[in-house]
Write an enzyme that holds these catalytic residues in place. Structure first.
Site, PDB file in Angstrom:
ATOM      1  N   SER A  51      -0.231  14.478   4.302  1.00  0.00           N
ATOM      2  CA  SER A  51       0.189  13.097   4.501  1.00  0.00           C
ATOM      3  C   SER A  51       1.337  13.044   5.520  1.00  0.00           C
ATOM      4  O   SER A  51       1.140  13.377   6.679  1.00  0.00           O
ATOM      5  CB  SER A  51       0.562  12.464   3.156  1.00  0.00           C
ATOM      6  N   HIS A 111      -4.803   9.806   5.831  1.00  0.00           N
ATOM      7  CA  HIS A 111      -5.444   8.775   4.989  1.00  0.00           C
ATOM      8  C   HIS A 111      -6.377   7.941   5.870  1.00  0.00           C
ATOM      9  O   HIS A 111      -6.420   6.718   5.757  1.00  0.00           O
ATOM     10  CB  HIS A 111      -4.392   7.864   4.334  1.00  0.00           C
ATOM     11  N   GLU A 128      -7.327  -3.720  12.597  1.00  0.00           N
ATOM     12  CA  GLU A 128      -7.418  -4.686  13.679  1.00  0.00           C
ATOM     13  C   GLU A 128      -8.000  -4.012  14.913  1.00  0.00           C
ATOM     14  O   GLU A 128      -8.277  -2.820  14.923  1.00  0.00           O
ATOM     15  CB  GLU A 128      -6.024  -5.239  14.009  1.00  0.00           C
TER      16      GLU A 128
END
EC number: 3.4.15.6
Length: 272
Positions: free
Chosen positions: A132, A174, A150
């Site tokens: 992460s 992720h 987006e």
């Protein structure tokens, strides 16, 4: 038992299995030396470093590691700690946990501790793992934050300096789980010379000394190669306007697949 390279760098997309098969953490442990492993755990990205540090100590101890130490760096002066530096000098592996990548870089960047870690990784003397936030810091340029879902635009991504362990990459984690393709493309629009690496949860890109990246885990690793990018409107539009990027190469790699960083070519894994 298969032998793994100690010089590997394991870049993990977060949320790796810590309970059942623990495939990725098992690979890290094997690369570290198995029962002979000497593992330094750096939980500095976390808001709860004691809890997360102890959790990884427990995981690797259960696998059979006997020599583990949490390098609990909470301020920059601890990056000069002689005891920590001595442990980094003798350890066979270093693991950086998740949390906040800006916090991790703020504590470690340009400290004697981090410089020695970088040198040992470069020389192939030690295995490095990061999950992460610990994965996000690997490149020279780092995705520090942003939004998801987006169209690519400059306002979508916040960039900062990473730790430069694998300078030529920009890592996002992720990845498909949080719909982050657009922000990786936004980052690459200003740095097309870098290799974009998007890593799903419970998935790992294993950077090997022989220039190959190997994928292990349950998800995919997305590679965006902007080396041949022929056009972008990055410097011509407002921050929130959509970005155009022409002639990018895209690879989606699954478990067992590999990618050659020198030739920029993917290789399919062997189906067992």
């Amino acid at each position: 038992m298969k032998q793994y390279l100690r010089s590997s760098v394991l870049v993990i997309g977060g949320a790796e299995d810590k309970v059942h098969g623990k495939e990725i953490l098992q690979r890290f442990w094997h690369c570290a030396g198995g029962t002979d492993a000497i593992i330094a755990i750096i939980p500095s990205a976390s808001r709860e470093p004691t809890i997360i540090g102890d959790r990884y100590v427990s995981i690797f101890s259960e696998m059979g590691a006997k020599d583990l130490k949490v390098l609990d760096v909470r301020d920059r002066i601890q990056g000069e700690d002689k005891d920590y530096q001595e442990y980094v000098e003798k350890c066979t592996a270093i693991f950086m946990t998740g949390g906040d990548q800006l916090r991790l870089c703020g504590l470690l960047a340009d400290t004697p501790l981090m410089e020695r870690i970088r040198q040992r990784v470069k020389l192939g003397e030690v295995t490095l793992g990061g999950t992460s936030a610990g994965a996000a810091v690997m490149g020279h340029h780092m995705i520090a934050g942003g939004s998801s879902g987006e169209s690519p635009n400059r306002a979508l991504v916040d960039m900062a300096m990473g730790l430069g362990i694998i300078p030529e990459v920009i890592v996002d984690q992720h990845f498909h789980n949080r719909n982050r393709m657009a922000r990786l493309l936004s980052a690459l629009s200003n740095h097309p010379e870098r290799l974009g690496i998007g890593i799903d949860e419970d998935t790992c890109a294993v950077f090997q000394k022989d220039e190959y990246i190997e994928v292990i885990g349950k998800g995919t690793v997305t590679i965006v190669d902007g080396q041949a990018m022929s056009y972008t409107n990055h410097g011509k539009v407002a921050a929130e306007d959509p970005l155009a990027l022409h002639n990018l190469r895209l690879h989606i790699l699954g478990h067992g697949d590999r990618y050659n960083r020198k030739t920029h070519q993917p290789m399919a894994g062997i189906v067992e």
